[in-house]
Design an enzyme around this catalytic site. Structure first.
Site, PDB file in Angstrom:
ATOM      1  N   THR A   1     -33.514  -8.564  31.487  1.00  0.00           N
ATOM      2  CA  THR A   1     -32.152  -8.288  31.935  1.00  0.00           C
ATOM      3  C   THR A   1     -32.003  -6.945  32.653  1.00  0.00           C
ATOM      4  O   THR A   1     -30.884  -6.499  32.896  1.00  0.00           O
ATOM      5  CB  THR A   1     -31.205  -8.316  30.724  1.00  0.00           C
ATOM      6  OG1 THR A   1     -31.656  -7.357  29.750  1.00  0.00           O
ATOM      7  CG2 THR A   1     -31.207  -9.694  30.072  1.00  0.00           C
ATOM      8  N   GLU A   2     -33.122  -6.332  33.008  1.00  0.00           N
ATOM      9  CA  GLU A   2     -33.072  -4.984  33.572  1.00  0.00           C
ATOM     10  C   GLU A   2     -32.215  -4.879  34.827  1.00  0.00           C
ATOM     11  O   GLU A   2     -31.584  -3.835  35.079  1.00  0.00           O
ATOM     12  CB  GLU A   2     -34.495  -4.497  33.866  1.00  0.00           C
ATOM     13  CG  GLU A   2     -35.307  -4.125  32.624  1.00  0.00           C
ATOM     14  CD  GLU A   2     -35.993  -5.327  31.992  1.00  0.00           C
ATOM     15  OE1 GLU A   2     -36.862  -5.116  31.128  1.00  0.00           O
ATOM     16  OE2 GLU A   2     -35.671  -6.475  32.352  1.00  0.00           O
ATOM     17  N   VAL A   3     -32.191  -5.946  35.661  1.00  0.00           N
ATOM     18  CA  VAL A   3     -31.423  -5.858  36.910  1.00  0.00           C
ATOM     19  C   VAL A   3     -29.938  -5.640  36.652  1.00  0.00           C
ATOM     20  O   VAL A   3     -29.223  -5.105  37.506  1.00  0.00           O
ATOM     21  CB  VAL A   3     -31.620  -7.121  37.784  1.00  0.00           C
ATOM     22  CG1 VAL A   3     -33.011  -7.157  38.359  1.00  0.00           C
ATOM     23  CG2 VAL A   3     -31.305  -8.391  37.020  1.00  0.00           C
TER      24      VAL A   3
ATOM     25  N   LEU B   1     -28.773  -3.554  34.783  1.00  0.00           N
ATOM     26  CA  LEU B   1     -28.600  -2.108  34.629  1.00  0.00           C
ATOM     27  C   LEU B   1     -29.057  -1.355  35.865  1.00  0.00           C
ATOM     28  O   LEU B   1     -29.143  -0.126  35.854  1.00  0.00           O
ATOM     29  CB  LEU B   1     -29.410  -1.622  33.417  1.00  0.00           C
ATOM     30  CG  LEU B   1     -29.088  -2.272  32.072  1.00  0.00           C
ATOM     31  CD1 LEU B   1     -30.039  -1.777  31.000  1.00  0.00           C
ATOM     32  CD2 LEU B   1     -27.640  -1.994  31.684  1.00  0.00           C
TER      33      LEU B   1
END
Length: 273
Positions: free
Chosen positions: A134-136, A138
């Site tokens: 889910t980094e994208v 952030l």
């Protein structure tokens, strides 16, 4: 403060239990250092046959600790680079460990937690496990773990999951190749023990060589160089003490000396994650 990692030796099996349940076993420098140190020690432990990695509490690992991320957001780019290199070292150490590794995934794994699963040789989960890169969301990327996740699920699938940041369930993880098996929660210990029993019958040096062989398959070698390398490997194993014992045991219809009937590992005093 409790130890971030519980380390327990059960015969020839090392159990590493991430012990930050209050933050879903999220990474911080202390947990990263503890995991790396335990794996470094495991690499040179001649009596060790396998490593099982799990998390205590409801989750396997939620990835980066939020407070740690807040702190690093205020740090310089150089400090962030050095910090990221520590996580990169952990992932590489786990991926290249010359002992077979099993990820016991009883609950959610996100970000770096997915990286840990991808770095293990065998990954077994339950229906309660969920996954996400889910980094994208952030404004970030799963950069450090990307080589291992792409290797596990393939570039085509990584394009989707890296760019959307959506989460997926255990059955999808199984289809992607991130998990090898999905079993009911009450069957997780038995499923891990079954894999440990198989590893107990495998020759230790050959197991380590198998992991190196698979990594070398991705090297940029021409066909002749690859053939020479693989021929040299099998020749070395055939004349080794372990190879001689294995062939002799097969021909004589006996159990090889390295077989460990007690490597089922058990769950240990800590129980199931």
């Amino acid at each position: 403060m409790p130890e971030p990692l519980l380390i327990e030796r059960a015969g020839a099996v090392l159990h590493l239990r991430m012990n930050r349940p209050q933050v879903h076993n999220a990474f911080d420098p202390a947990l990263i250092a503890a995991l790396t140190g335990a794996l470094d020690a495991a690499a040179t432990d001649t009596g060790l046959r396998a490593v099982v990695l799990c998390g205590l509490g409801p989750s396997f690992s939620a990835g980066a600790d939020l407070q740690w991320m807040r702190d690093m957001a205020q740090a310089s780019e150089t400090a962030n680079r050095e910090d990221a290199l520590q996580l990169a070292r952990l992932m590489r150490t786990l991926d290249t460990l010359p002992k077979p590794t099993i990820a016991k995934v009883h609950g959610p794994a996100f970000g770096g937690g997915v990286g840990l699963v991808a770095c293990c040789d065998i990954a077994i989960g339950t229906p309660q496990a969920r996954f996400g890169l889910t980094e994208v969301r952030l404004g970030l990327l799963p950069a450090v773990i990307s080589p291992y996740v792409v290797d596990a699920i393939g570039a085509r699938q990584a394009r989707r999951w890296f760019t959307t940041g959506e989460s997926f369930d255990a059955d999808t993880a199984l289809q992607l190749g991130l998990l090898h098996r999905v079993v009911p929660a009450d069957a997780l210990d038995a499923a891990v023990d079954a894999q440990l029993a198989l590893l107990g019958r495998a020759a230790p040096a050959a197991t380590a060589a198998a992991k190196a062989l698979i990594r070398a398959a991705g090297d940029d070698l021409d066909a002749d160089a690859r053939d020479r390398s693989n021929a040299a490997l099998i020749a070395r194993l055939r004349v080794s003490a372990e190879g001689q014992e294995g062939l002799g045991a097969f021909l004589e219809k006996r159990t090889p000396a390295w077989a460990d009937p007690d490597i089922d590992g058990g769950t240990g005093p800590g129980g199931q994650a």
